[in-house]
Design a protein around this motif. Structure first.
Motif, PDB file in Angstrom:
ATOM      1  N   THR A  73       9.531   4.628   2.283  1.00  0.00           N
ATOM      2  CA  THR A  73       8.269   5.140   2.810  1.00  0.00           C
ATOM      3  C   THR A  73       8.403   6.642   3.042  1.00  0.00           C
ATOM      4  O   THR A  73       9.448   7.053   3.541  1.00  0.00           O
ATOM      5  CB  THR A  73       7.941   4.403   4.119  1.00  0.00           C
ATOM      6  OG1 THR A  73       8.044   3.004   3.829  1.00  0.00           O
ATOM      7  CG2 THR A  73       6.555   4.710   4.615  1.00  0.00           C
ATOM      8  N   GLU A 117       4.360   2.240  -1.578  1.00  0.00           N
ATOM      9  CA  GLU A 117       3.226   1.549  -2.216  1.00  0.00           C
ATOM     10  C   GLU A 117       3.154   1.831  -3.712  1.00  0.00           C
ATOM     11  O   GLU A 117       2.551   1.049  -4.444  1.00  0.00           O
ATOM     12  CB  GLU A 117       1.902   1.942  -1.547  1.00  0.00           C
ATOM     13  CG  GLU A 117       1.771   1.528  -0.084  1.00  0.00           C
ATOM     14  CD  GLU A 117       2.416   2.516   0.859  1.00  0.00           C
ATOM     15  OE1 GLU A 117       2.953   3.547   0.386  1.00  0.00           O
ATOM     16  OE2 GLU A 117       2.390   2.272   2.084  1.00  0.00           O
ATOM     17  N   HIS A 174       7.746  10.419  10.147  1.00  0.00           N
ATOM     18  CA  HIS A 174       7.030   9.206  10.527  1.00  0.00           C
ATOM     19  C   HIS A 174       7.875   7.966  10.267  1.00  0.00           C
ATOM     20  O   HIS A 174       7.838   7.014  11.029  1.00  0.00           O
ATOM     21  CB  HIS A 174       5.714   9.101   9.755  1.00  0.00           C
ATOM     22  CG  HIS A 174       4.705  10.116  10.171  1.00  0.00           C
ATOM     23  ND1 HIS A 174       4.078  10.058  11.396  1.00  0.00           N
ATOM     24  CD2 HIS A 174       4.233  11.223   9.558  1.00  0.00           C
ATOM     25  CE1 HIS A 174       3.245  11.085  11.499  1.00  0.00           C
ATOM     26  NE2 HIS A 174       3.320  11.804  10.403  1.00  0.00           N
ATOM     27  N   SER A 175       8.610   7.973   9.169  1.00  0.00           N
ATOM     28  CA  SER A 175       9.456   6.815   8.868  1.00  0.00           C
ATOM     29  C   SER A 175      10.725   7.269   8.153  1.00  0.00           C
ATOM     30  O   SER A 175      11.112   6.690   7.158  1.00  0.00           O
ATOM     31  CB  SER A 175       8.685   5.807   8.014  1.00  0.00           C
ATOM     32  OG  SER A 175       7.943   6.470   7.002  1.00  0.00           O
ATOM     33  N   HIS A 212      -0.327   8.730   2.071  1.00  0.00           N
ATOM     34  CA  HIS A 212      -0.995   7.746   2.917  1.00  0.00           C
ATOM     35  C   HIS A 212      -2.411   8.158   3.304  1.00  0.00           C
ATOM     36  O   HIS A 212      -2.915   7.765   4.360  1.00  0.00           O
ATOM     37  CB  HIS A 212      -0.144   7.433   4.162  1.00  0.00           C
ATOM     38  CG  HIS A 212       1.023   6.562   3.834  1.00  0.00           C
ATOM     39  ND1 HIS A 212       1.976   6.208   4.749  1.00  0.00           N
ATOM     40  CD2 HIS A 212       1.373   5.964   2.675  1.00  0.00           C
ATOM     41  CE1 HIS A 212       2.885   5.437   4.153  1.00  0.00           C
ATOM     42  NE2 HIS A 212       2.533   5.276   2.902  1.00  0.00           N
ATOM     43  N   PRO A 256       8.125   0.108  17.746  1.00  0.00           N
ATOM     44  CA  PRO A 256       8.293  -1.025  16.839  1.00  0.00           C
ATOM     45  C   PRO A 256       9.495  -1.850  17.294  1.00  0.00           C
ATOM     46  O   PRO A 256      10.468  -1.292  17.799  1.00  0.00           O
ATOM     47  CB  PRO A 256       8.555  -0.368  15.481  1.00  0.00           C
ATOM     48  CG  PRO A 256       8.957   1.030  15.767  1.00  0.00           C
ATOM     49  CD  PRO A 256       8.360   1.397  17.085  1.00  0.00           C
ATOM     50  N   CYS A 305      15.081  -2.734   8.892  1.00  0.00           N
ATOM     51  CA  CYS A 305      14.521  -3.279  10.133  1.00  0.00           C
ATOM     52  C   CYS A 305      15.578  -3.368  11.228  1.00  0.00           C
ATOM     53  O   CYS A 305      15.307  -3.121  12.401  1.00  0.00           O
ATOM     54  CB  CYS A 305      13.971  -4.677   9.896  1.00  0.00           C
ATOM     55  SG  CYS A 305      12.529  -4.735   8.849  1.00  0.00           S
ATOM     56  N   ALA A 312      13.029  -5.666   3.596  1.00  0.00           N
ATOM     57  CA  ALA A 312      11.932  -5.997   4.514  1.00  0.00           C
ATOM     58  C   ALA A 312      11.169  -4.770   4.993  1.00  0.00           C
ATOM     59  O   ALA A 312       9.938  -4.736   4.964  1.00  0.00           O
ATOM     60  CB  ALA A 312      12.468  -6.780   5.699  1.00  0.00           C
ATOM     61  N   MET A 313      11.871  -3.753   5.434  1.00  0.00           N
ATOM     62  CA  MET A 313      11.237  -2.647   6.141  1.00  0.00           C
ATOM     63  C   MET A 313      10.166  -1.948   5.309  1.00  0.00           C
ATOM     64  O   MET A 313       9.150  -1.508   5.816  1.00  0.00           O
ATOM     65  CB  MET A 313      12.308  -1.644   6.583  1.00  0.00           C
ATOM     66  CG  MET A 313      11.800  -0.534   7.476  1.00  0.00           C
ATOM     67  SD  MET A 313      10.959  -1.149   8.949  1.00  0.00           S
ATOM     68  CE  MET A 313      11.965  -0.468  10.244  1.00  0.00           C
ATOM     69  N   THR A 314      10.404  -1.828   4.007  1.00  0.00           N
ATOM     70  CA  THR A 314       9.469  -1.091   3.165  1.00  0.00           C
ATOM     71  C   THR A 314       8.375  -1.981   2.584  1.00  0.00           C
ATOM     72  O   THR A 314       7.560  -1.523   1.790  1.00  0.00           O
ATOM     73  CB  THR A 314      10.233  -0.411   2.016  1.00  0.00           C
ATOM     74  OG1 THR A 314      11.121  -1.377   1.441  1.00  0.00           O
ATOM     75  CG2 THR A 314      11.048   0.764   2.514  1.00  0.00           C
ATOM     76  N   HIS A 352       8.971  -5.727   1.720  1.00  0.00           N
ATOM     77  CA  HIS A 352       9.420  -6.939   1.013  1.00  0.00           C
ATOM     78  C   HIS A 352       9.529  -6.798  -0.503  1.00  0.00           C
ATOM     79  O   HIS A 352       9.015  -7.627  -1.253  1.00  0.00           O
ATOM     80  CB  HIS A 352       8.519  -8.130   1.372  1.00  0.00           C
ATOM     81  CG  HIS A 352       8.558  -8.453   2.832  1.00  0.00           C
ATOM     82  ND1 HIS A 352       7.473  -8.330   3.646  1.00  0.00           N
ATOM     83  CD2 HIS A 352       9.575  -8.855   3.625  1.00  0.00           C
ATOM     84  CE1 HIS A 352       7.807  -8.654   4.884  1.00  0.00           C
ATOM     85  NE2 HIS A 352       9.074  -8.976   4.894  1.00  0.00           N
ATOM     86  N   LEU A 387       8.963 -12.917   8.597  1.00  0.00           N
ATOM     87  CA  LEU A 387       7.601 -12.689   8.102  1.00  0.00           C
ATOM     88  C   LEU A 387       7.375 -13.399   6.771  1.00  0.00           C
ATOM     89  O   LEU A 387       6.331 -14.001   6.535  1.00  0.00           O
ATOM     90  CB  LEU A 387       7.346 -11.188   7.912  1.00  0.00           C
ATOM     91  CG  LEU A 387       7.246 -10.344   9.178  1.00  0.00           C
ATOM     92  CD1 LEU A 387       7.110  -8.874   8.795  1.00  0.00           C
ATOM     93  CD2 LEU A 387       6.067 -10.769  10.022  1.00  0.00           C
TER      94      LEU A 387
END
Lengths: 641, 206
Positions: free
Chosen positions: A50, A54, A132-133, A188, A393, A424, A498-500, A502, A569
């Motif tokens: 991130t 996406e 941010h991440s 984003h 988080p 995560c 997971a964090m980004t 899955h 999740l």
């Protein structure tokens, strides 16, 4: 084992539509994908990160249908090499990653600049001002400067889409890779983009034309290639001088009369600057040189612009990249126009900008020159000081990592140093888990555990996720075996990145296009490199997990514990699709001694209290069943139907 | 002194990961596209799925920037009451505020022993300074509509009743229809109109 279905993504597959002129609201990252499709790419590769994630998720969904080869590579360096090789062979290709991913790929990046490419090759770096991440907010524009690779910086999703065309065009004209440097507020942001046509993509194989004097970088060739690149720089600079993305913009309202002040800006800072110049009346005549191609810089255009102004103000996020370059241009050409920016502290060097920051920066410069500036102080109300407890988080309810950390803390009795890694499970730094003592970058848990184990007076337990282990945990584990380091490596295998969001990784039987892939077995891999102590356990079984860690701590050498349990999740999502759910858990009030062991040592987000009484929110509980093993009095257990 | 883009409506939504703010911004996006109105949406979804704070800024009309001046907020929408209060510095005397009154307690409260603020007090504090404040229980409305997952669309209905968002009831209805999966259209449409009615009734009484 559950079978993964491809993640439903953000936008409909409208993104593939060959509908020139159609207007669509797209996430910046999807606008980039659209631009790549319109440019006719054949190969794309990434490692998720991130704010670029996406892009990969969308390729995952559409690449098969689009006739593109796409992969989630093991790490950014490999992604870069996969895509670069295709471009060397002669087809258009695309590698994309977050900014720190380019550090991983930088070895290949720096030398590919020497060999160049034959098909167009675009490398996207998604920088993250304000972290941010991310673990840092480095300014990757310097990679372009360091490598001589041309660079483009889009300000909006639509510009990113159209710049992809231009990037492939100049990549092929100069035979150079092109860096598309984006930031979070492009990636984003959702904006309206206008589609161009999507060409047919050939599936014919190309013949590899051998040219070792160019593509095999032994020292003799590298020296020749460096000379070739240096000869290219003036040509690329000529392109920059006439590039349609380097242009002077006049604000539509306000600031039309007075001192002539020229602004030079790039990327998303342009948006904040325009909002400021069109909203705040400073009493100046403003012109903006918006630079979209920022390497090589259009030095003549910059000089001409500077000559026409009474003063130059540079508005850019992070480092004074443009500012230093503009100052050099003015100095060399004897242009006396003052150039102001962040080297004199008018603009911050940290975090992302917004219109307030830009307006304050401009005001501070003008005020220093004795001009009257509008009052920019924000009238704030006298708010009552109500509590607003933080909402950081956290590990999800049912997350296997929480269970692992609980067992580890029991096994070590709190005496251990915990190097951790990126994913995560980094959220384990928060109390009551508090299992994160050192984190630098992807894979650093394993390398740093080796160093710590030679020096510190407590045992060392390192945590790394499955995807991160593949990314960059394997060489340092080999190093640990070879060097005889003594520490415990916990590979936290939740069967996904997971964090980004899955994404698959090499440990899973599926590839980035939804096809079947060869899954690499982590325990076999560890055995193959000589790890003698390997245990695979289900972390949702607390006692077994604790025992495994106790034994591992006794082992003389590097020991590996693989805690294997699917991301909560994903598990929940797959069950829901089948109309099922796991058992919910509850607190048996008559047995509860109100000792708070549950909230103090485990702290599942589904727990809550009313007064002194503990409860489990059935809407949040995912039924991992660990609380039943945590409560010393048997007061937590399955909810009777 | 405050600065405003004269031609734009700025919506700021705050909430908690999983509440569906993204879907709402997409519905508004489709409504804007349908009438060719310029729109730009900025999202921070770093770790939202892990229970963190979600923030979305939507700007409708001619703007140059996805982020507004801090003094340029037309409507603050709190999908969660404490998150609305956390964003209080964005409120000006011209800002309308819509708040969902259903708290989601963070772990710092549920396990960390910190205190969650009083929701009534949040609303009364905000009403001292904002242009107008409307509060609804989105869960109640979603329940009435028939699906608890439509709290987000209930909030969209509520914000659409404040005469700030430049869409007619019909335009939003059409946007909901074109944005949610076929089988969830009816329940979302109900939630939209119930949310809107809840605010309109309150506005009439005042």
């Amino acid at each position: 084992m559950i079978r993964w279905s491809i993640r439903e993504s953000d936008t409909m597959d409208e993104i593939l539509e060959d509908a020139p002129g159609k207007k669509v609201l797209l996430l910046g990252n999807d606008a980039v994908v659209r631009g790549a499709l319109e440019s006719g790419i054949r190969v794309a590769a990434t490692y998720p990160g991130t704010p670029s994630s996406e892009i990969g998720n969308t390729f995952q969904r559409i690449s098969k249908e689009a006739g593109i080869y796409f992969e989630f590579s093991i790490n950014e360096k490999v992604a870069f090499e996969v895509a670069a090789a295709a471009a060397v062979a002669g087809v258009r290709s695309f590698a994309f990653m977050k900014h720190v991913g380019l550090n991983v790929a930088s070895d290949a990046f720096m030398t590919l600049a020497y060999t160049g490419v034959r098909g167009g090759f675009v490398v996207l770096s998604a920088d993250d001002p304000s972290c941010h991440s991310s673990q840092n907010e480095q300014d990757n524009r310097y990679f372009a400067k360091m490598s001589s690779v041309p660079m483009l910086e889009p300000a909006t999703p639509e510009e990113a889409r159209s710049m992809m065309h231009y990037a492939f065009d100049i990549s092929e004209r100069f035979g150079m890779p092109v860096l598309l440097r984006t930031t979070t507020r492009m990636n984003h942001v959702r904006g309206v983009v206008t589609y161009d046509a999507v060409p047919e993509i050939s599936s014919e194989r190309v013949h590899f034309e051998r040219d070792p004097s160019r593509f095999v970088t032994v020292p003799a060739n590298a020296r020749t290639r460096h000379l070739e690149i240096l000869k290219l720089i003036p040509l690329m600079k000529e392109e920059s001088e006439v590039s349609p993305y380097n242009k002077v913009v006049v604000p539509s309202t306000a600031n039309l009369y007075g001192k002539r002040i020229g602004f030079i800006t790039s990327g998303v800072a342009f948006n904040y600057l325009m909002e400021t110049l069109e909203s705040v009346e400073f009493g100046m005549e403003a012109r903006v040189l918006k630079l979209g191609m920022t390497s090589p810089l259009p030095e003549e255009a910059i000089a001409e612009f500077c000559r026409e102004q009474d003063e130059i103000i540079i508005v850019e996020e992070l480092e004074p990249y443009l500012e230093e370059a503009v100052k050099i241009v003015c100095k060399e050409l004897g242009i006396g126009t003052p150039v102001l920016g962040k080297r004199d502290s008018h603009f911050p060097r940290e975090f992302e900008f917004n219109p307030d920051i830009v307006a304050r920066g401009i005001a501070s410069i003008l005020e220093g020159e004795g001009m009257n500036v509008p009052d920019l102080t924000i009238g704030s109300f006298e708010w009552k000081d109500l509590p607003t407890p933080p909402r950081p988080p956290v590990l999800c309810p049912g997350c296997p990592h929480r269970a692992t950390y609980f067992a580890v803390k029991r096994a070590t009795k709190g005496k251990a140093v915990y190097p951790t890694d990126i994913g995560c499970y980094t959220l384990g730094i928060a109390p009551p888990q508090s299992t994160g003592d050192l984190l630098i970058c992807m894979g650093s848990s394993v390398g740093s555990a080796g160093g710590l184990s030679r020096i510190v007076d407590e045992p060392v337990i390192a945590f790394i996720g499955d995807s991160t282990f593949f990314h960059s945990g394997i060489p340092p584990l080999i190093n640990a075996v070879h060097s005889g380091h003594k520490f415990v490596l916990n590979i936290m295998d939740n069967a996904t990145t997971a964090m980004t969001g899955h994404q698959p990784h090499p440990g899973l039987p599926m590839d980035g296009m939804g096809g079947i892939a060869n899954a690499i077995n982590i325990e076999k891999l560890c055995r193959g490199i000589g790890v003698e102590f390997i245990k695979v356990i289900d972390p949702l079984k607390v006692k077994e997990t604790q025992k495994a860690f106790e034994e591992a701590l006794e082992h003389d050498g590097v020991s590996v514990i693989i805690t294997r349990s699917v991301c909560a999740l994903l598990w929940d999502r797959e069950l829901r699709k089948r109309g099922r759910s796991r058992l919910k858990y509850t607190v048996y009030q008559e047995k509860c001694k109100k000792c708070n062991a549950c909230t103090k040592t485990f702290a599942c987000p589904a727990f809550y209290k009313i007064g002194e009484e503990h409860y489990i929110d059935p809407g949040l509980c995912l039924g991992c069943g660990v609380c039943e093993q945590v409560c010393p009095f048997g007061a937590m257990g399955p909810l009777e139907e | 002194m405050t600065f405003k883009n004269r031609d734009a409506v700025t919506i700021h939504i705050v909430g908690v990961g999983g509440q569906g703010a993204l879907t709402v911004s997409k519905i508004i996006g489709n409504a804007a596209l349908a009438k060719d109105m310029p729109i730009v949406i900025s999202e921070i979804h770093g770790m939202a799925q892990r229970g963190g704070v979600v923030q979305t800024t939507i700007r409708l009309g001619e703007t140059s920037s996805p982020l507004p001046f801090s003094s340029d907020l037309s409507i603050l929408v709190g999908f969660e009451p404490m998150e609305a209060y956390r964003a209080r510095d964005k409120i000006t005397k011209d800002t309308v505020v819509v708040i969902n009154t259903d708290p989601i307690r963070p772990v710092s409260v549920s396990s960390g022993g910190m205190t969650y603020p009083d929701v009534i007090e949040i609303i009364s504090e905000i009403s001292k300074f904002g242009k107008a404040v409307y509060s609804i229980s989105a869960i109640d409305i979603a329940r009435q509509a028939g699906d608890l997952r439509t709290t987000n669309v209930a909030m969209l209905g509520a914000m659409s009743a404040c005469n700030v968002i430049p869409f007619t009831d019909e335009e939003l209805l059409e946007a909901v229809r074109s944005s949610v999966p076929e089988k969830f259209i009816d329940v979302n449409v109900r939630s939209l109109s119930l949310g809107r009615d809840a605010v309109r009734e309150k506005a009439c009484r005042e």
